[in-house]
Scaffold this active site. Structure first.
Site, PDB file in Angstrom:
ATOM      1  N   CYS A   1     -14.014 -28.218   7.447  1.00 28.24           N
ATOM      2  CA  CYS A   1     -12.739 -27.668   6.927  1.00 28.24           C
ATOM      3  C   CYS A   1     -11.863 -28.731   6.897  1.00 28.24           C
ATOM      4  CB  CYS A   1     -12.437 -26.627   7.992  1.00 28.24           C
ATOM      5  SG  CYS A   1     -10.766 -25.695   7.744  1.00 28.24           S
TER       6      CYS A   1
ATOM      7  N   ASP B   1       0.997  -1.133  -0.283  1.00 30.78           N
ATOM      8  CA  ASP B   1      -0.012   0.068   0.158  1.00 30.78           C
ATOM      9  C   ASP B   1       0.744   1.119  -0.058  1.00 30.78           C
ATOM     10  OD1 ASP B   1      -0.781   0.134   3.500  1.00 30.78           O
ATOM     11  OD2 ASP B   1       0.999  -0.032   2.644  1.00 30.78           O
TER      12      ASP B   1
ATOM     13  N   CYS C   1      -8.164 -27.897   6.849  1.00 33.34           N
ATOM     14  CA  CYS C   1      -6.934 -27.600   7.386  1.00 33.34           C
ATOM     15  C   CYS C   1      -6.583 -28.493   8.204  1.00 33.34           C
ATOM     16  CB  CYS C   1      -7.231 -26.138   7.647  1.00 33.34           C
ATOM     17  SG  CYS C   1      -7.674 -25.900   9.400  1.00 33.34           S
TER      18      CYS C   1
ATOM     19  N   HIS D   1      -5.744 -21.348  10.757  1.00 32.36           N
ATOM     20  CA  HIS D   1      -7.323 -22.019  10.259  1.00 32.36           C
ATOM     21  C   HIS D   1      -7.994 -20.830   9.437  1.00 32.36           C
ATOM     22  CE1 HIS D   1     -11.510 -23.082  10.026  1.00 32.36           C
ATOM     23  NE2 HIS D   1     -11.795 -22.243  10.758  1.00 32.36           N
TER      24      HIS D   1
ATOM     25  N   CYS E   1      -8.067 -28.271  11.918  1.00 30.45           N
ATOM     26  CA  CYS E   1      -9.274 -28.797  11.991  1.00 30.45           C
ATOM     27  C   CYS E   1      -9.211 -30.359  11.847  1.00 30.45           C
ATOM     28  CB  CYS E   1     -10.386 -28.129  11.063  1.00 30.45           C
ATOM     29  SG  CYS E   1     -10.921 -26.608  11.333  1.00 30.45           S
TER      30      CYS E   1
END
Lengths: 255, 398
Positions: free
Chosen positions: B303, B91, B305, B333, B308
Site C-alpha cells: 500500500c 440518502d 498510503c 488507510h 503504510c
C-alpha cells in the site's frame, strides 16, 4: 555579564540573538533534523505517543513553520503497548513517527495525563500517575527509554513536589533531583542534548541551590520543573528569577 | 438530468465508466465513504481529496436533525458547509429512520416516528425528504423508498415494492432542482425475483438518471445477495449508473462490479478502523492482537498510503482503541484501500485485464484456493474464469 552566548551539542546549537533591557532574550535554536532554525521563546506542541493530538502527520505542514517543529514527548506514553526493544528496532522516535524534520524534547511529565505523584516518589525513583496506573521510574529505566527513543533534547529525571509540602520534603526533592541528574548524565547516549532538571518548589533558596548545582554540571540546557503544582501565579516570577543565573544560556520550563 | 454516463471499457457485464456530475467528473466503479454528519470521522476534506475520494455520502436524517437542512441551505448548501469541492450524494433518510428508531411506523403517507429530540410525533413523507435533499444540494439524491429487511418474508415485501413505486412518483413531482440534482430510484422487492423485476421495470419506465439496488446488505445469505444484484444489473439500462446500497466489503465490491454495478457505499471501512481493524489484500488485519506489538512491518507493504509508508504495525497497535490518532490513521488507510480498489477496478477494465485483476485479488485473499462457493457461482454468471485461483474440490483429492 555572561560567558558564552551559545551552546553546542551534537544535535543542537543555541545562540542568543538579542537581549531586552531586562532578562528576556530572543534566541535561535538549530537542530540537525530541522531544515529551518527555530526562534525562541518557543512553544512546544504537546503529543500523545509522539504524535500531536488530532493532527495527523500529513496535516502538520499546514501549521506555521518553523514554529511548530518542536514537539514535546513523554517517554511514559510508550510504556503502554510498545516495548523499548521494539522502539529501538524501529530506530527511535524519528523513524517510528515518520517525522524526520521535527525536533523532539523528552520530558516525563505531560501535565495532562502523566503527572508527578510526590507521595509515592522515593529515593529509588520518581512516581507518576498515568493512564496505565501508577509507575515508579528509576533513572536507569528512564535512560533506557531515552536511549531507545533518541530525542534531540531531554530533561533529566526530577522529583517534582507540590507547593504545600514541608521544607524537609522540598529539600529532599532537590537532593534527589541532583543525584538523579548525575546518574542520568552518566548513562546519557551520544547525540541528544541533556537539559538538567531544576526543582525546589516554592522556596527561593532551594530553587537557587538547585540551579547552582545543576549549573556546575556539563549540560546543554536547563529544564525548570515543579511549576503548576500549587504555587500561585504571583509566586512564579520570583521563583523563575531565582533560577536564572548568569551562565545559564538556555532554559526551557514547563507549566 | 444532471449527469452524463459514458462507458469506457467492458468485460461482459462489468464496465468502467466516466460519470460526470455537477461538482465532479468521476470514474466508476467507485466506492463512496459515508460522511454521516457532514464529515468523515477522522479525516479532513483535504485528506479525502488526496486519497482520491470522488463522492461522499451524507445522511439526510442526521443532517436534518443537526444542523437542519434550512441552515445548510442558508449557508450555501452542504458542499460549502463542509468545504467539499467534489461530488455529494444524500440518502432519503428512510433507512436511518427504520433502523435507528424502534417506534417508526410506515404508512402510505410516509414514515411516522418519534423525534429523538423531543419525542414528538413526526412524519417523513416522500415530499419532505426531497425538499430536505433539495436544500442540502447534493449532486445525487435518493428517492424515499419503503425498505424492508430481506430476512422478512410474506406480503409485506410486495406491499413495500409497490409503495416504493408510488412514492417514486411523489418524489419526482416534489423535486424542484432536476437540472442540478439527480434523483435516483431504488429497486426493492426483497429476494423475490418476480417482485424485483416488476420494480425494475416500473423505475425504468420513469426514465431516471440512475438506479440503486436497495434492501440488501442486511443479513441475507450471500448466495441470495449476488443473485438479486445480477438480476437487477441485467435488467437495468446499460447507459445509466447502478448503485448497490450498503455494500462495502472489498470482496462484495469486486463481485458486484463483475456483475455490472458501478457505485457502492458503506460505513464498514471507517467503522472497522475505529475498532482497530485494517483492510489488507489478504482480508483484514486486527491491530489489537498481541502479536502486532512487536511487528515492525507496515500494515500493508503493497500500500502506498501515508500510513503504510510511515508507520509500523507495532506503533499503530499501541494507539488503537486507546488514542484517537489510532482511529484516524486506520480510517485513512482503510479509505485509501477502498479508493485504490476502485481505481484498480476501473483501470483493469479500461486496459482489458479485468479477469486477471479478479484472479489476482482472489488469490491474495484465498491463497489456499478456498474461494467461497457463492463467489464462484457469481463469477460464473459474470463470465469470469477464476479456475486458476480455486483449489480443486475435495472429492478430486486423495
Amino acid at each position: 555579564m555572561s560567558s558564552s552566548n551559545s551552546i553546542h551539542s551534537s544535535a543542537m546549537k543555541f545562540a542568543v540573538k538579542a537581549w531586552s533591557n531586562g532578562r528576556a532574550r530572543a534566541g535561535v535554536l538549530h537542530l540537525d533534523c530541522c531544515p529551518t532554525p527555530i526562534d525562541t521563546p518557543s512553544l512546544l506542541l504537546s503529543t500523545r505517543k509522539g504524535l500531536p493530538l488530532f493532527i495527523s502527520p500529513d496535516l502538520l505542514p499546514s501549521l506555521p513553520s518553523p514554529d511548530s517543529h518542536l514537539l514535546h514527548v513523554s517517554p511514559l506514553h510508550f510504556l503502554e503497548g510498545l516495548s523499548m526493544t521494539t522502539i529501538s528496532k524501529i530506530g527511535g522516535l524519528h523513524q517510528m513517527l515518520g517525522l524526520h524534520e521535527y525536533g523532539f524534547a523528552a520530558v516525563p511529565r505531560d501535565s495532562i495525563q502523566c503527572l508527578p505523584e510526590a507521595n509515592s516518589t522515593n529515593k529509588v525513583g520518581a512516581s507518576f500517575e498515568t493512564p496505565c496506573g501508577r509507575l515508579l521510574i528509576k533513572p536507569a529505566e528512564y535512560m533506557e527509554m531515552i536511549s531507545s527513543l533518541r530525542p534531540e533534547l531531554w530533561a533529566t529525571l526530577a522529583d517534582e513536589v507540590p507547593a504545600w509540602v514541608s521544607d524537609k520534603r522540598n529539600k529532599t526533592s532537590v537532593d534527589r533531583t541532583i543525584k538523579w541528574l548525575d546518574e542520568c548524565i552518566a548513562l546519557s547516549p551520544t547525540g541528544g542534548a541533556v537539559f538538567g532538571a531544576i526543582v525546589g518548589g516554592s522556596s527561593l533558596e532551594e530553587r537557587q541551590r538547585c540551579a547552582q548545582e545543576v549549573a556546575r554540571r556539563n549540560v546543554s540546557g536547563y529544564w525548570v520543573g515543579g511549576f503548576g503544582l500549587g504555587e500561585t501565579m504571583d509566586e512564579r516570577p520570583a521563583l523563575l528569577n531565582a533560577v536564572t543565573v548568569s551562565n545559564l544560556t538556555h532554559i526551557f520550563w514547563q507549566k | 438530468m444532471a449527469l452524463r454516463f459514458e462507458v469506457l471499457g467492458r468485460f461482459n457485464h462489468a464496465r468502467a465508466a466516466q460519470l460526470t456530475l455537477p461538482h465532479f467528473v468521476c470514474q466508476t466503479p467507485l466506492f463512496m465513504p459515508v460522511g454521516t454528519q457532514g464529515t468523515i470521522k477522522g479525516l479532513t476534506t483535504n485528506q479525502l481529496e488526496e486519497i482520491g475520494c470522488q463522492i461522499i455520502l451524507g445522511n439526510t436524517y442526521h443532517l436534518a436533525l443537526r444542523p437542519t437542512s434550512e441552515l445548510i441551505d442558508e449557508l450555501g448548501g452542504l458542499h460549502k458547509f463542509m468545504n467539499w469541492p467534489r461530488a455529494l450524494l444524500t440518502d432519503s433518510g428512510g433507512f436511518q429512520m427504520v433502523s435507528l428508531l424502534h417506534l417508526a411506523d410506515i404508512t402510505e403517507k410516509g414514515v411516522t416516528f418519534q423525534s429523538p429530540v423531543d419525542g414528538k410525533q413526526m412524519l417523513l413523507t416522500p415530499e419532505e425528504s426531497i425538499q430536505i435533499q433539495n436544500r442540502i444540494g447534493a449532486d445525487i439524491i435518493m428517492a424515499l423508498d419503503d425498505v424492508v429487511k430481506t430476512t422478512i418474508t410474506g406480503p409485506r415485501i410486495e406491499e413495500a415494492m409497490y409503495r416504493t413505486l408510488r412514492w417514486m412518483d411523489r418524489c419526482i413531482a416534489a423535486h424542484k432542482r432536476p437540472h442540478e440534482q439527480n434523483l435516483f430510484g431504488i429497486v426493492q422487492g426483497g429476494l423475490d425475483p418476480v417482485l424485483r423485476d416488476i420494480c425494475v421495470r416500473g423505475l425504468v419506465d420513469r426514465n431516471l438518471p440512475g438506479y440503486a439496488i436497495g434492501g440488501l446488505a442486511g443479513g441475507e445469505d450471500k448466495d441470495s445477495f449476488w443473485r438479486v444484484v445480477a438480476q437487477c444489473t441485467a435488467a437495468l439500462p446499460e447507459d445509466k449508473p447502478r448503485y448497490v446500497m450498503g455494500v462495502g466489503y472489498p470482496l462484495d465490491v469486486v463481485v458486484c462490479s463483475a456483475l455490472g454495478a458501478d457505485m457502492y457505499d458503506c460505513v464498514y471501512p471507517t467503522r472497522t478502523a475505529r475498532f482497530g481493524t485494517a483492510l489488507v489484500p489478504e482480508g483484514v488485519l486486527k491491530l489489537k492482537q498481541r502479536a502486532m506489538a512487536e511487528d515492525t512491518r507496515p500494515i500493508d507493504p503493497t500500500c502506498a498510503c501515508m500510513v503504510c509508508k510511515n508507520y509500523t504495525r507495532a506503533y499503530i497497535h499501541s494507539l488503537v482503541a486507546k488514542d484517537a490518532m489510532g482511529s484516524q490513521l486506520l480510517s485513512y488507510h482503510n479509505l485509501y484501500y477502498m479508493m485504490q480498489l476502485s481505481r484498480n477496478l476501473h483501470s483493469s477494465m479500461v486496459q482489458g485485464r479485468f479477469p486477471e485483476f479478479v484472479c489476482s485479488f482472489l488469490q491474495k485473499m484465498f491463497p489456499k484456493g478456498d474461494v467461497p462457493e457463492w463467489v464462484c457461482n457469481a463469477m460464473e454468471v459474470a463470465g469470469i474464469d477464476i479456475s486458476l485461483c480455486c483449489a480443486p474440490f475435495p472429492s478430486t483429492q486423495d
